[in-house]
Design a protein around this motif. Structure first.
Motif, mmCIF file in Angstrom:
data_model
loop_
_atom_site.group_PDB
_atom_site.id
_atom_site.type_symbol
_atom_site.label_atom_id
_atom_site.label_comp_id
_atom_site.label_asym_id
_atom_site.label_seq_id
_atom_site.Cartn_x
_atom_site.Cartn_y
_atom_site.Cartn_z
ATOM 1 N N LYS A 290 -4.148 10.633 -6.721
ATOM 2 C CA LYS A 290 -5.172 10.244 -5.748
ATOM 3 C C LYS A 290 -4.568 9.461 -4.588
ATOM 4 C CE LYS A 290 -8.950 6.884 -5.274
ATOM 5 N NZ LYS A 290 -9.845 5.926 -5.996
ATOM 6 N N TRP A 291 -3.578 8.629 -4.887
ATOM 7 C CA TRP A 291 -2.965 7.775 -3.864
ATOM 8 C C TRP A 291 -1.687 8.377 -3.276
ATOM 9 C CZ3 TRP A 291 -5.798 4.146 -1.753
ATOM 10 C CH2 TRP A 291 -6.880 3.638 -2.473
ATOM 11 N N MET B 229 -0.259 9.108 3.766
ATOM 12 C CA MET B 229 -1.634 8.643 3.925
ATOM 13 C C MET B 229 -1.949 8.394 5.398
ATOM 14 S SD MET B 229 -3.479 5.394 2.021
ATOM 15 C CE MET B 229 -2.438 4.158 2.855
ATOM 16 N N HIS B 230 -1.017 7.760 6.100
ATOM 17 C CA HIS B 230 -1.212 7.469 7.519
ATOM 18 C C HIS B 230 -1.336 8.752 8.333
ATOM 19 C CE1 HIS B 230 -0.651 5.435 11.411
ATOM 20 N NE2 HIS B 230 0.096 6.484 11.718
ATOM 21 N N PRO C 234 0.820 -1.213 0.000
ATOM 22 C CA PRO C 234 0.000 0.000 0.000
ATOM 23 C C PRO C 234 0.860 1.271 0.000
ATOM 24 C CG PRO C 234 0.120 -0.923 2.212
ATOM 25 C CD PRO C 234 0.815 -1.901 1.294
ATOM 26 N N PRO C 235 0.330 2.347 -0.602
ATOM 27 C CA PRO C 235 -0.961 2.450 -1.287
ATOM 28 C C PRO C 235 -0.883 2.043 -2.764
ATOM 29 C CG PRO C 235 0.052 4.600 -1.225
ATOM 30 C CD PRO C 235 0.992 3.668 -0.501
ATOM 31 N N VAL C 236 0.269 1.493 -3.185
ATOM 32 C CA VAL C 236 0.414 1.094 -4.587
ATOM 33 C C VAL C 236 -0.529 -0.059 -4.916
ATOM 34 C CG1 VAL C 236 2.004 0.159 -6.314
ATOM 35 C CG2 VAL C 236 2.804 1.894 -4.702
ATOM 36 N N PRO D 203 -8.396 -6.336 -6.312
ATOM 37 C CA PRO D 203 -7.235 -5.484 -6.066
ATOM 38 C C PRO D 203 -7.650 -4.123 -5.529
ATOM 39 C CG PRO D 203 -7.720 -5.563 -8.406
ATOM 40 C CD PRO D 203 -8.633 -6.553 -7.746
ATOM 41 N N THR D 204 -6.825 -3.543 -4.681
ATOM 42 C CA THR D 204 -7.081 -2.230 -4.113
ATOM 43 C C THR D 204 -5.902 -1.314 -4.413
ATOM 44 O OG1 THR D 204 -6.130 -2.895 -1.980
ATOM 45 C CG2 THR D 204 -8.501 -3.210 -2.265
ATOM 46 N N GLY D 205 -5.982 -0.075 -3.932
ATOM 47 C CA GLY D 205 -4.914 0.884 -4.171
ATOM 48 C C GLY D 205 -4.849 1.316 -5.623
#
Length: 271
Positions: free
Chosen positions: A246-247, A188-189, A28-30, A39-41
């Motif tokens: 966005k990520w 992000m955290h 994450p976040p890749v 799949p996410t990220g």
């Protein structure tokens, strides 16, 4: 009738769907894999965008892990993996590699304490380290064998950046004094947990900076060049840049201008 049948068969072959299997592991976040197996990220968004853009291609995701991704690739379980550095164990494999399409870096993180400053990171081999099993790190010369790393360092293995940061905040120096966390994940955290700005000491020098590419099986259904062709419409209309931003991730320096130059010269069109 024979001629018409042959033409129909030829047309059917031309529009036949090509299945491309994509390896995805927790990065994450890749990239990540949700509870439903999807799949996410950034990878999750990108696979959705590619499916919507290219109707004659289907993209099947294969869940792997940082440690297992090479074994699964060698076993033929997937043919393409997004956002890998060739230096992470791919140079001796029969693969095609795109030019870099993503950039990030990893930073050292420790607990803020009175009298502790950035010199705490000058030699992390003197510290107890928490790292993710299977990841490649600059401080370790990109070694991934856990037994070798345990002989060389006082190291604890984690399965996520989230757990690594929790171990740091738990203030157990014998277990973890320094974690290695990607810049994008850290941003992000901290956006989600702003209280941690006052708790964490973050290095001003990276463990490594990396530029990530698409890596594809040499004899697979889609080479790295073919994957770049599939990516081209998303770059051209700005969607890829928006997904990256966005990520909290970054494009390599000069990526957009060099991409446009290559497209204009016909490189990305296979000419």
């Amino acid at each position: 009738m024979l001629s018409a049948s042959l033409m129909l068969a030829w047309a059917t072959v031309c529009v036949a769907e090509t299945e491309i299997t994509i390896g995805v592991y927790h990065f994450p976040p890749v990239a990540g894999v949700g509870p439903d197996g999807e799949p996410t990220g950034l990878v999750g968004d990108l696979v959705d965008a590619l499916e919507q853009t290219h109707e004659n291609n289907s993209f099947r995701v294969v869940h792997t892990s940082p440690k297992r991704r090479f074994l699964d690739f060698d076993a033929g379980l997937y043919d393409v993996i997004f956002f890998e550095s060739p230096n992470w164990g791919w140079t001796d494999k029969e693969v095609t590699i795109s030019r870099p399409i993503l950039a990030d870096e990893e930073l050292y993180v420790a607990l803020k304490k009175p009298g502790r400053d950035l010199s705490f990171f000058d030699d992390i081999s003197k510290r107890s380290i928490v790292a993710i099993s299977g990841y490649h790190y600059g401080f370790a010369g990109f070694e991934t064998d856990n037994s070798v790393l345990q002989r060389r360092f006082n190291i604890e293995f984690s399965d996520s950046h989230s757990r690594s940061l929790e171990l740091i905040k738990a203030d157990r120096p014998s277990v973890a004094e320094v974690a290695i966390v990607s810049y994008s994940y850290l941003q992000m955290h901290l956006a989600e947990h702003p209280e941690d700005w006052s708790k964490l000491l973050i290095s001003d020098k990276p463990d490594q900076r990396y530029q990530l590419s698409i890596i594809a099986r040499q004899d697979g259904p889609a080479s790295a060049e073919k994957m770049m062709q599939l990516l081209a419409p998303l770059v051209k209309n700005g969607q890829y840049r928006r997904l990256v931003e966005k990520w909290g991730l970054q494009l390599p320096a000069g990526f957009l201008t060099s991409f446009e130059a290559q497209q204009a010269s016909g490189v990305l069109n296979g000419h």
